[in-house]
Design an enzyme around this catalytic site. Structure first.
Site, PDB file in Angstrom:
ATOM      1  N   ASP A  70      49.933  40.778  31.209  1.00 56.25           N
ATOM      2  CA  ASP A  70      50.563  40.730  29.889  1.00 56.25           C
ATOM      3  C   ASP A  70      50.031  41.897  29.076  1.00 56.25           C
ATOM      4  O   ASP A  70      48.966  42.438  29.377  1.00 56.25           O
ATOM      5  CB  ASP A  70      50.370  39.384  29.164  1.00 56.25           C
ATOM      6  CG  ASP A  70      48.935  38.882  29.127  1.00 56.25           C
ATOM      7  OD1 ASP A  70      48.004  39.712  29.069  1.00 56.25           O
ATOM      8  OD2 ASP A  70      48.733  37.661  29.168  1.00 56.25           O
ATOM      9  N   ASN A  89      39.692  37.171  42.409  1.00 56.48           N
ATOM     10  CA  ASN A  89      40.493  37.493  41.228  1.00 56.48           C
ATOM     11  C   ASN A  89      39.584  37.703  40.017  1.00 56.48           C
ATOM     12  O   ASN A  89      38.647  36.946  39.801  1.00 56.48           O
ATOM     13  CB  ASN A  89      41.458  36.321  40.961  1.00 56.48           C
ATOM     14  CG  ASN A  89      42.536  36.656  39.950  1.00 56.48           C
ATOM     15  OD1 ASN A  89      43.246  37.649  40.097  1.00 56.48           O
ATOM     16  ND2 ASN A  89      42.675  35.828  38.920  1.00 56.48           N
ATOM     17  N   GLU A 131      47.985  38.617  36.608  1.00 56.27           N
ATOM     18  CA  GLU A 131      48.135  37.903  35.332  1.00 56.27           C
ATOM     19  C   GLU A 131      48.577  38.871  34.237  1.00 56.27           C
ATOM     20  O   GLU A 131      48.041  38.884  33.136  1.00 56.27           O
ATOM     21  CB  GLU A 131      46.822  37.211  34.935  1.00 56.27           C
ATOM     22  CG  GLU A 131      46.279  36.278  36.003  1.00 56.27           C
ATOM     23  CD  GLU A 131      44.997  35.562  35.584  1.00 56.27           C
ATOM     24  OE1 GLU A 131      44.714  35.481  34.363  1.00 56.27           O
ATOM     25  OE2 GLU A 131      44.285  35.073  36.484  1.00 56.27           O
ATOM     26  N   HIS A 183      45.269  41.872  32.039  1.00 60.47           N
ATOM     27  CA  HIS A 183      45.515  41.489  30.649  1.00 60.47           C
ATOM     28  C   HIS A 183      45.175  42.714  29.794  1.00 60.47           C
ATOM     29  O   HIS A 183      44.003  43.059  29.639  1.00 60.47           O
ATOM     30  CB  HIS A 183      44.619  40.315  30.245  1.00 60.47           C
ATOM     31  CG  HIS A 183      44.930  39.035  30.944  1.00 60.47           C
ATOM     32  ND1 HIS A 183      46.100  38.330  30.734  1.00 60.47           N
ATOM     33  CD2 HIS A 183      44.219  38.312  31.847  1.00 60.47           C
ATOM     34  CE1 HIS A 183      46.085  37.228  31.472  1.00 60.47           C
ATOM     35  NE2 HIS A 183      44.966  37.206  32.164  1.00 60.47           N
TER      36      HIS A 183
END
Length: 399
Positions: free
Chosen positions: A292, A226, A290, A262
């Protein structure tokens, strides 16, 4: 977590997004009283029609969120959203090394157990995060951001093996996927000079060993590498590509690569679909882990404070376009098996604390009301219904 790039106004797809607003799905609300009533009336694990998890199930895609155990079960509206909207959950912090092994050889799985128990009760899968990471290490293990230690090289190796096998082994058969190694490279593509890299003789061989030990502890879990900013074409993405290609050639038990995703509207949108497809073509699953999308926000009433409201309509529309593109990228890559949002509401996002003046990065606002971004990805999922299904793989079967 995103490095600076040349300023590009990210308006790609705005026309599509704006047109979609005219036929928007009904936005769910999550006021405290309503959340409690809804949760009480619904059997644990029941799928709510029109929810993200219901829409995603028609494509075979896993859709998840990062979960804060301080809020899960304590905040009714927060808990209602987590259990209604998502079929996978990722612990924000409670599976990280500093939490589960604060003293050497002394483990505390209280928070991690809570996450796993909640997921099982609500028909969700767990994405374990994370086994080996230079950050958030306990003081006995490392200092200076994971770059120095008082342990010998052999002691570091022994500690990593024990930690990986203890944590992965505890949840054997109960974790869908593990982020085994997290963020092992710098932006220029060089290996991060962590205590792990140094203990293995300035080598990334620790990554292969971590995957092998995780596989020994739980052969049924999917095992991922990751990282952030690998969505963009460049030296870091290439370094990770070269690494996982090498691991595959060495028969190391790696199943996939997680793209943290992100993003910020002040930077251009990455060639995400093509980049993920490139990794998928190695025979690996990929995931957005993740997600956003932050943007500039309006200042608050007090100097130095900020709201969770985008600075302008253009900022808000650009955010919606970015969310649309992140979801479409995953839907268009057959081996993109999951899409995870990093948090529930703007009020509990990590973004404002790290990027002052930016925020509004999630799908729900400060009051747990769904935002237009929620509608955008809902519609993407609805449009994908009945199309080629994604591989959901309950474990490592295709490794």
């Amino acid at each position: 977590m995103s490095v600076r790039r040349s300023l590009v106004i990210g308006t790609v797809g705005l026309a599509t997004v704006l047109a979609a607003q005219t036929t928007a799905l009904a936005l769910p609300s999550a006021d405290s009283a309503g959340a409690q009533a809804a949760a009480a009336a619904r059997p644990p694990g029941a799928i709510v029609e029109g929810s993200l998890r219901a829409l995603a199930s028609t494509t075979g895609l896993r859709i998840g969120t990062a979960v804060n155990t301080d809020l899960l079960g304590e905040d009714a509206a927060y808990t209602e959203i987590v259990n209604r909207e998502f079929n996978t959950i990722t612990p924000e912090n409670v599976m990280k090394w500093e939490v589960v092994e604060p003293q050497q050889g002394v483990f505390d799985f209280t928070g991690a157990d809570e996450i796993v128990k909640s997921a099982q009760a609500n028909g969700q899968l767990v994405r374990g995060h994370t086994l080996v990471w230079h950050s958030q290490l306990p003081a006995w293990m490392a200092t200076n951001g994971g770059t120095t230690t008082t342990l010998t090289d052999q002691q570091v190796k022994d500690a990593v093996k024990k930690h990986v096998q203890a944590e992965a082994g505890r949840y054997k058969g109960r974790i869908w996927a593990w982020d085994v190694v997290n963020e092992a490279f710098n932006e220029d593509g060089t290996p991060r000079q962590s205590i792990f890299y140094k203990a293995w003789g300035n080598s990334t061989d620790y990554i292969a060993d971590a995957f092998r030990w995780a596989d020994q502890a739980d052969p049924s879990a999917k095992l991922f590498y990751n990282d952030y900013n690998i969505e963009y074409t460049g030296p870091k993405s290439q370094a990770v590509y070269d690494l996982v290609k090498k691991l595959k050639a060495q028969k190391v038990p790696i199943d996939g690569v997680g793209f943290q995703t992100h993003l910020s509207t002040q930077y251009g949108f990455p060639d995400l679909q093509a980049t993920m497809q490139r990794f998928a073509d190695l025979g690996l699953d990929v995931a957005e882990t993740e997600v956003d999308v932050r943007t500039a926000v309006k200042p608050g009433a007090t100097e130095g404070t900020f709201t969770s409201e985008p600075l302008s309509a253009l900022h808000a529309y650009t955010q919606q376009a970015y969310w649309d593109q992140t979801m479409k990228a995953c839907l268009f890559v057959q081996r993109c098996v999951s899409y995870t949002v990093w948090g529930v509401a703007d009020s509990n996002s990590w973004i404002p604390g790290v990027f002052p003046g930016e925020g509004a990065a999630l799908l729900f606002d400060d009051d747990y009301q769904a935002k237009p971004e929620y509608t955008v990805i809902s519609q993407d999922l609805a449009l994908a219904a009945g199309k080629a299904r994604h591989r959901t793989g309950e474990g490592s079967g295709g490794r």
